[in-house]
Design an enzyme around this catalytic site. Structure first.
Site, PDB file in Angstrom:
ATOM      1  N   GLY A  15       0.789  -1.126  -0.155  1.00 51.79           N
ATOM      2  CA  GLY A  15       0.063  -0.060  -0.090  1.00 51.79           C
ATOM      3  C   GLY A  15       0.822   1.483   0.032  1.00 51.79           C
ATOM      4  O   GLY A  15       1.782   1.133   0.708  1.00 51.79           O
ATOM      5  N   ARG A  76       0.930  -4.973  -5.595  1.00 49.12           N
ATOM      6  CA  ARG A  76       1.142  -6.241  -4.768  1.00 49.12           C
ATOM      7  C   ARG A  76       1.446  -7.390  -5.920  1.00 49.12           C
ATOM      8  O   ARG A  76       0.616  -7.118  -6.825  1.00 49.12           O
ATOM      9  CB  ARG A  76      -0.087  -6.414  -4.025  1.00 49.12           C
ATOM     10  CG  ARG A  76      -0.245  -5.475  -2.910  1.00 49.12           C
ATOM     11  CD  ARG A  76      -1.232  -6.000  -1.768  1.00 49.12           C
ATOM     12  NE  ARG A  76      -1.188  -4.840  -0.631  1.00 49.12           N
ATOM     13  CZ  ARG A  76      -1.924  -3.753  -0.464  1.00 49.12           C
ATOM     14  NH1 ARG A  76      -3.040  -3.631  -1.340  1.00 49.12           N
ATOM     15  NH2 ARG A  76      -1.710  -3.138   0.579  1.00 49.12           N
ATOM     16  N   ASP A 107       5.953  -5.278   6.014  1.00 52.58           N
ATOM     17  CA  ASP A 107       6.579  -6.638   6.371  1.00 52.58           C
ATOM     18  C   ASP A 107       6.662  -7.386   5.001  1.00 52.58           C
ATOM     19  O   ASP A 107       7.409  -8.116   4.841  1.00 52.58           O
ATOM     20  CB  ASP A 107       5.719  -7.057   7.473  1.00 52.58           C
ATOM     21  CG  ASP A 107       6.026  -6.542   8.817  1.00 52.58           C
ATOM     22  OD1 ASP A 107       7.180  -6.035   8.991  1.00 52.58           O
ATOM     23  OD2 ASP A 107       5.304  -6.826   9.827  1.00 52.58           O
ATOM     24  N   THR A 129       4.434   2.529   5.729  1.00 55.32           N
ATOM     25  CA  THR A 129       3.037   2.164   5.710  1.00 55.32           C
ATOM     26  C   THR A 129       2.486   3.087   6.679  1.00 55.32           C
ATOM     27  O   THR A 129       2.938   3.224   7.660  1.00 55.32           O
ATOM     28  CB  THR A 129       2.902   0.638   6.000  1.00 55.32           C
ATOM     29  OG1 THR A 129       1.510   0.391   6.508  1.00 55.32           O
ATOM     30  CG2 THR A 129       3.687   0.396   7.213  1.00 55.32           C
ATOM     31  N   ASP A 131      -0.036   2.141   8.560  1.00 61.54           N
ATOM     32  CA  ASP A 131      -0.512   1.337   9.792  1.00 61.54           C
ATOM     33  C   ASP A 131       0.297   1.228  10.906  1.00 61.54           C
ATOM     34  O   ASP A 131      -0.100   1.043  11.854  1.00 61.54           O
ATOM     35  CB  ASP A 131      -0.737  -0.100   9.183  1.00 61.54           C
ATOM     36  CG  ASP A 131      -1.631  -0.312   7.985  1.00 61.54           C
ATOM     37  OD1 ASP A 131      -2.511   0.724   7.861  1.00 61.54           O
ATOM     38  OD2 ASP A 131      -1.559  -1.355   7.220  1.00 61.54           O
ATOM     39  N   ASP A 133       2.523  -0.886  11.685  1.00 63.74           N
ATOM     40  CA  ASP A 133       2.497  -2.252  12.311  1.00 63.74           C
ATOM     41  C   ASP A 133       3.669  -2.925  12.089  1.00 63.74           C
ATOM     42  O   ASP A 133       3.605  -4.188  11.759  1.00 63.74           O
ATOM     43  CB  ASP A 133       1.467  -2.720  11.533  1.00 63.74           C
ATOM     44  CG  ASP A 133       1.341  -2.866  10.061  1.00 63.74           C
ATOM     45  OD1 ASP A 133       2.213  -2.205   9.466  1.00 63.74           O
ATOM     46  OD2 ASP A 133       0.574  -3.892   9.433  1.00 63.74           O
ATOM     47  N   ARG A 175      -5.349  -1.942   8.878  1.00 64.47           N
ATOM     48  CA  ARG A 175      -5.488  -3.651   8.527  1.00 64.47           C
ATOM     49  C   ARG A 175      -5.699  -4.499   9.923  1.00 64.47           C
ATOM     50  O   ARG A 175      -6.455  -4.125  10.399  1.00 64.47           O
ATOM     51  CB  ARG A 175      -4.014  -3.921   7.930  1.00 64.47           C
ATOM     52  CG  ARG A 175      -4.191  -5.380   7.248  1.00 64.47           C
ATOM     53  CD  ARG A 175      -2.844  -5.792   6.674  1.00 64.47           C
ATOM     54  NE  ARG A 175      -2.452  -4.809   5.520  1.00 64.47           N
ATOM     55  CZ  ARG A 175      -2.205  -5.284   4.210  1.00 64.47           C
ATOM     56  NH1 ARG A 175      -2.359  -6.395   4.084  1.00 64.47           N
ATOM     57  NH2 ARG A 175      -1.510  -4.347   3.582  1.00 64.47           N
TER      58      ARG A 175
HETATM   59  P1  ADP Z   1       3.161  -4.763   2.779  1.00 68.58           P
HETATM   60  O1  ADP Z   1       4.660  -4.528   2.000  1.00 68.58           O
HETATM   61  O2  ADP Z   1       2.553  -3.224   2.949  1.00 68.58           O
HETATM   62  O3  ADP Z   1       3.088  -5.632   4.036  1.00 68.58           O
HETATM   63  P2  ADP Z   1       2.030  -6.510   1.100  1.00 68.58           P
HETATM   64  O4  ADP Z   1       1.977  -7.680   2.462  1.00 68.58           O
HETATM   65  O5  ADP Z   1       0.816  -6.696   0.352  1.00 68.58           O
HETATM   66  O6  ADP Z   1       2.329  -5.235   1.926  1.00 68.58           O
HETATM   67  O7  ADP Z   1       3.366  -7.274   0.370  1.00 68.58           O
HETATM   68  C1  ADP Z   1       3.845  -6.498  -0.761  1.00 68.58           C
HETATM   69  C2  ADP Z   1       4.487  -7.278  -1.550  1.00 68.58           C
HETATM   70  O8  ADP Z   1       5.589  -8.068  -1.303  1.00 68.58           O
HETATM   71  C3  ADP Z   1       3.490  -8.651  -2.132  1.00 68.58           C
HETATM   72  O9  ADP Z   1       2.766  -8.329  -3.107  1.00 68.58           O
HETATM   73  C4  ADP Z   1       4.594  -9.529  -2.732  1.00 68.58           C
HETATM   74  O10 ADP Z   1       5.047  -9.334  -3.990  1.00 68.58           O
HETATM   75  C5  ADP Z   1       5.819  -9.196  -1.896  1.00 68.58           C
HETATM   76  N1  ADP Z   1       5.795 -10.225  -0.684  1.00 68.58           N
HETATM   77  C6  ADP Z   1       4.969 -10.433   0.380  1.00 68.58           C
HETATM   78  N2  ADP Z   1       5.149 -11.589   1.154  1.00 68.58           N
HETATM   79  C7  ADP Z   1       6.144 -12.187   0.455  1.00 68.58           C
HETATM   80  C8  ADP Z   1       6.868 -13.340   0.942  1.00 68.58           C
HETATM   81  N3  ADP Z   1       6.591 -14.005   1.808  1.00 68.58           N
HETATM   82  N4  ADP Z   1       7.724 -13.764  -0.056  1.00 68.58           N
HETATM   83  C9  ADP Z   1       8.104 -13.011  -1.124  1.00 68.58           C
HETATM   84  N5  ADP Z   1       7.525 -11.699  -1.528  1.00 68.58           N
HETATM   85  C10 ADP Z   1       6.581 -11.447  -0.693  1.00 68.58           C
HETATM   86  O1  F6P Z   2      -1.397  -1.168   4.616  1.00 64.21           O
HETATM   87  C1  F6P Z   2      -2.212  -0.171   4.285  1.00 64.21           C
HETATM   88  C2  F6P Z   2      -3.614  -0.295   3.975  1.00 64.21           C
HETATM   89  O2  F6P Z   2      -4.131   0.934   3.662  1.00 64.21           O
HETATM   90  C3  F6P Z   2      -4.283  -0.721   5.175  1.00 64.21           C
HETATM   91  O3  F6P Z   2      -4.650   0.131   6.379  1.00 64.21           O
HETATM   92  C4  F6P Z   2      -5.536  -1.378   4.638  1.00 64.21           C
HETATM   93  O4  F6P Z   2      -6.205  -2.317   5.233  1.00 64.21           O
HETATM   94  C5  F6P Z   2      -5.090  -1.865   3.314  1.00 64.21           C
HETATM   95  O5  F6P Z   2      -3.786  -1.277   3.083  1.00 64.21           O
HETATM   96  C6  F6P Z   2      -5.858  -1.467   2.041  1.00 64.21           C
HETATM   97  O6  F6P Z   2      -5.398  -2.181   0.779  1.00 64.21           O
HETATM   98  P1  F6P Z   2      -5.846  -1.948  -0.502  1.00 64.21           P
HETATM   99  O7  F6P Z   2      -5.610  -0.601  -0.791  1.00 64.21           O
HETATM  100  O8  F6P Z   2      -5.507  -2.920  -1.398  1.00 64.21           O
HETATM  101  O9  F6P Z   2      -7.679  -1.728  -0.424  1.00 64.21           O
END
Ligand code: ADP
Ligand code: F6P
Length: 325
Positions: A15, A76, A107, A129, A131, A133, A175
């Site tokens: 995000g 993503r 994360d 982020t 969040d 978090d 989230r």
């Molecule tokens: P954030 O980075 O905000 O936590 P996401 O959890 O959506 O957001 O992760 C962002 C991107 O990071 C995912 O769409 C994917 O491409 C990559 N990613 C997430 N988890 C993994 C993982 N376990 N191994 C490799 N790439 C990952």
């Molecule tokens: O991680 C940032 C965030 O805005 C969260 O607060 C929320 O749950 C999520 O992303 C929303 O994701 P999307 O933009 O894919 O709806």
């Protein structure tokens, strides 16, 4: 001996968050100041895999420090969850001569960065982020702007809610984390907050409080619900049915992710961007930049991902005390 970094790639992932541009700008300008080339990677790991990569100069990031969103776009990327996708990403780094990579995200994005580090690309994560978090750091880029945006929106809801003597339920993002909700609860002076991390008051008690407040002459009743608790529309219906008080639910949604970053976000983003490049230039890899106890530090990604953090008990207590009428 650590290898000398000649070209750094930078991407934003997950995000978007206000301040991501300020972080990108700091990465670009710090690297150029050290004589390191910079390649911008569009659309997160999607762009890395597909080769959506371009060379950046100092001007590429002109006029961006004040802009919300991310000029690099974000995504993503499901393909990157698999080894095949990660290997394609590492191969693409080699094609473009990228020997160091800065990943700005949460994360999930750091897990991807860790995989790339395992495939021989020096990687550093920057926490971005709204969040808040990410356990290893006291601050994540975007949080302050998001809270300020939510605070201003909730102040406005309060105006109309008071005029109509209504009850307002406002759902904020986060989230599975309740930081935005907790902060808004305190800074907007809410009557109650519902967080995913804590045991919340029973609905009967919530309703009793609303009725007591009415008897005391309160003209509005503001309840902040964290996204991770959810169900605000249904909660509003139940409150209205039992109390007879008109109750409206507002889900603030994505407006919390946009807008010009606050000074705090620009400052942390600038410092963290510079720190990430310093780490790469000194041969470090597989690290996350963090702001801890007032200092910019770094942790191994696996160490950072294993950390846990919880809502501060003291803030929780203060929030509850300030709700007391
Ligand atoms: P954030 O980075 O905000 O936590 P996401 O959890 O959506 O957001 O992760 C962002 C991107 O990071 C995912 O769409 C994917 O491409 C990559 N990613 C997430 N988890 C993994 C993982 N376990 N191994 C490799 N790439 C990952
Ligand atoms: O991680 C940032 C965030 O805005 C969260 O607060 C929320 O749950 C999520 O992303 C929303 O994701 P999307 O933009 O894919 O709806």
């Amino acid at each position: 001996m650590s290898k000398e970094i000649k070209t750094i790639g930078v991407l934003t992932s997950g995000g978007d968050a206000p301040g991501m541009n300020a972080a990108t700008r700091a990465v670009v300008r710090t690297a150029l100041a050290k004589g390191i080339r910079v390649m911008g990677i569009r659309k997160g790991y999607n762009g890395l895999i597909s080769g959506d990569i371009f060379e950046m100069d100092a001007k590429s990031v002109s006029d961006t420090i004040q802009r919300g969103g991310t000029i690099l776009y974000t995504a993503r990327c499901l393909e990157f969850l698999e080894l095949e996708g990660q290997q394609r990403g590492a191969d693409m780094c080699k094609v473009f001569g990228i020997d160091g990579l800065v990943v700005i995200g949460g994360d999930g994005s750091f897990k991807g960065a860790e995989k790339l580090a395992g495939l021989g690309i020096n990687t550093i994560g920057i926490p971005g982020t709204i969040d808040l978090d990410i356990a290893c750091t006291d601050y994540t880029i975007g949080f302050d702007t998001a809270v300020n945006t939510a605070m201003e929106a909730i102040d406005k809801i309060r105006d109309t809610s008071t005029s109509h003597e209504r009850c307002s339920i406002v759902e904020v993002m986060g989230r599975d984390a309740g930081y935005i909700a907790l902060w808004c609860g305190i800074v907007n002076g809410a009557e109650d907050i519902l967080l995913p991390e804590k045991e919340n008051i029973a609905e009967e008690e919530l309703i009793r409080r609303i009725l007591q407040n009415r008897k005391k002459g309160k003209k509005h009743n503001l309840i902040i619900v964290a996204e991770g608790v959810g169900g605000s529309a249904e909660l509003a219906q139940r409150i209205e049915k039992v109390t007879g008080i008109t109750t409206r639910a507002t889900i603030l949604g994505h407006l919390q992710r946009g807008g010009s970053p606050t000074a705090l976000d620009r400052m942390h983003a600038s410092m963290m961007g510079a720190k990430a490049v310093d780490l790469l230039a000194s041969g470090k890899s597989n690290k996350v930049v963090a702001f801890k106890n007032g200092e910019y530090v770094d942790f191994d990604i696996n160490e950072a991902l294993a950390m846990k953090k919880d809502i501060s008990d003291y803030r929780m207590t203060v929030s509850r005390d300030l709700e007391t009428r």
